[in-house]
Design a protein around this motif. Sequence first.
Motif, PDB file in Angstrom:
ATOM      1  N   ARG A  12      33.239  42.955  34.453  1.00  0.00           N
ATOM      2  CA  ARG A  12      34.263  42.454  35.377  1.00  0.00           C
ATOM      3  C   ARG A  12      34.900  41.167  34.841  1.00  0.00           C
ATOM      4  O   ARG A  12      36.122  41.009  34.846  1.00  0.00           O
ATOM      5  CB  ARG A  12      33.617  42.177  36.738  1.00  0.00           C
ATOM      6  N   ARG A  16      38.715  40.636  33.803  1.00  0.00           N
ATOM      7  CA  ARG A  16      39.544  39.569  34.391  1.00  0.00           C
ATOM      8  C   ARG A  16      40.240  38.741  33.309  1.00  0.00           C
ATOM      9  O   ARG A  16      41.401  38.366  33.451  1.00  0.00           O
ATOM     10  CB  ARG A  16      38.688  38.659  35.279  1.00  0.00           C
ATOM     11  N   SER A  90      39.001  48.799  40.149  1.00  0.00           N
ATOM     12  CA  SER A  90      39.231  47.887  41.275  1.00  0.00           C
ATOM     13  C   SER A  90      39.849  46.577  40.784  1.00  0.00           C
ATOM     14  O   SER A  90      40.751  46.033  41.433  1.00  0.00           O
ATOM     15  CB  SER A  90      37.962  47.678  42.098  1.00  0.00           C
ATOM     16  N   GLU A  91      39.414  46.085  39.632  1.00  0.00           N
ATOM     17  CA  GLU A  91      40.001  44.830  39.133  1.00  0.00           C
ATOM     18  C   GLU A  91      41.488  45.005  38.827  1.00  0.00           C
ATOM     19  O   GLU A  91      42.306  44.159  39.176  1.00  0.00           O
ATOM     20  CB  GLU A  91      39.254  44.362  37.873  1.00  0.00           C
ATOM     21  N   SER A  93      43.511  47.262  40.073  1.00  0.00           N
ATOM     22  CA  SER A  93      44.276  47.589  41.289  1.00  0.00           C
ATOM     23  C   SER A  93      44.645  46.354  42.089  1.00  0.00           C
ATOM     24  O   SER A  93      45.661  46.334  42.774  1.00  0.00           O
ATOM     25  CB  SER A  93      43.490  48.531  42.196  1.00  0.00           C
ATOM     26  N   GLY A  94      43.797  45.328  42.007  1.00  0.00           N
ATOM     27  CA  GLY A  94      44.089  44.107  42.742  1.00  0.00           C
ATOM     28  C   GLY A  94      45.252  43.339  42.142  1.00  0.00           C
ATOM     29  O   GLY A  94      45.770  42.399  42.750  1.00  0.00           O
ATOM     30  N   GLY A 278      39.866  46.913  45.209  1.00  0.00           N
ATOM     31  CA  GLY A 278      40.566  45.897  44.413  1.00  0.00           C
ATOM     32  C   GLY A 278      41.628  45.173  45.228  1.00  0.00           C
ATOM     33  O   GLY A 278      41.732  43.935  45.187  1.00  0.00           O
ATOM     34  N   GLU A 282      41.400  41.170  46.327  1.00  0.00           N
ATOM     35  CA  GLU A 282      42.432  40.217  45.875  1.00  0.00           C
ATOM     36  C   GLU A 282      43.110  39.560  47.082  1.00  0.00           C
ATOM     37  O   GLU A 282      43.329  38.335  47.089  1.00  0.00           O
ATOM     38  CB  GLU A 282      43.459  40.946  44.997  1.00  0.00           C
TER      39      GLU A 282
END
Length: 407
Positions: A12, A16, A90-91, A93-94, A278, A282
Amino acid sequence: MFEWSETDLMIRDAVRTFIDKEVRPHLDALDSGEMLPYPILRKLFSQFGIDTMAEDMVTKMLAKEESGEGGGSKRGPFGDQQSMMAVLISELSGVCMGLVSALGVSIGLGATTIMSRGTLAQKQRWLADIVTLRKVASWAITEPDSGSDAFGGMKTRVERDGEDYILNGQKTFITNGPCADVIIVYAKLDEGDGADKRDRKVLTFVLDKGMEGLTQGKPFKKMGLHSSPTGELFFDNIRLGKDRLLGETEDHRSGDGRESARASFTAERIGVGFMALGVIEECHRLCVDYARNRTLWGQEIGRFQLIQLKLAKMEVARINVRNMVFNVLERSKAGKPPSLAEASAMKLYCSEAATEVAMEAVQLFGGNGYMSEYRVEQLARDAKSLMIYAGSNEIQVTHIAKGLLAR
Ligand SMILES: Cc1cc2nc3c(=O)[nH]c(=O)nc-3n(C[C@H](O)[C@H](O)[C@H](O)COP(=O)(O)OP(=O)(O)OC[C@H]3O[C@@H](n4cnc5c(N)ncnc54)[C@H](O)[C@@H]3O)c2cc1C
């Protein structure tokens, strides 16, 4: 599982860092559709070694299948790496959900359909290029007159011509459609026997860009997901050899194209849960930060109870969606993946939660929330798509009820 593993957290953090360096600086260009998603996705795959890993898995799987040991084709191109993919999805998508749509359709639907339905020769022909993103795939079911009633109302048809088939018709709202190199198309078999059109057999074909009679439309203008091109496909008397019919048979051992699509619906709906997480995380992060820093009437807005209610509801949504995602990961590891009805329930809840959270985030930011600079408006536009594709939420209700009421 109630939290990400150490490995997941390491991934993750690395994702990021990638997003901060390679995605955020291009958000405006991506969100206007000026910049296509594929170069960034390829960079992501190469930096994280995902392309090499996926190609390696496909090569090993096909070698096993060739030697008669079985290919293990039900696990998908990422085998045991589902948790890593959940983190990645998810990362991304945010920040830019369109990247995930483009990627998810190409690999999660395109490659997976070939993997589960294709002959060995068909897998050897198309899979490696798709799982490494050397080629982009589309997965085309929806038509202008058949979205929710996808198979009953389907008009795209093939007729036999000797050993070949002739394809005619049209698809719409197809993710990657304008740019795809490989296109999976579902079409009804017209046997010229006057059989009821709704009941005709559905066959699945693989097309390549540039084939005579294939037209790929321009990207539509959409409400959100601008970084994921969506468009129409037109088929005008396209001649298809049997080598393009998935499984090279009209009587596939696991049912016709309807069955193939149903298997994909489950994966797609679970993917929506990962994407929703995500968006929620966020929005949650941005809103907590804004509530601490925006000062009105001499105090932070986080002190107002109506703002606290919004934050509290976001927290409830975050906990629920995260738990659903962890539950799916655990069940998949244990070899007991969710049924279609369960995946539909997850999709229904998660997509509504993400849309509500993102809309409330816009509200919490006030006028700033309506301005692109603060990004929550983009998250709200993107999140809304989750309630429509992968089967609209009304259709999820019917699938959940079918599961509950089946005897
Ligand atoms: C961004 C985006 C990307 C997409 N990508 C793809 C793709 O890659 N490939 C692909 O094949 N398709 C794709 N789609 C199409 C998508 O799957 C359809 O839009 C969706 O299934 C709904 O179909 P429709 O748009 O025709 O709506 P319709 O079927 O016309 O539905 C209209 C309304 O009626 C409701 N409704 C329909 N039937 C019932 C019922 N029985 N009971 C109650 N309500 C009902 C629907 O929920 C909806 O609210 C995409 C769509 C979008 C928006």
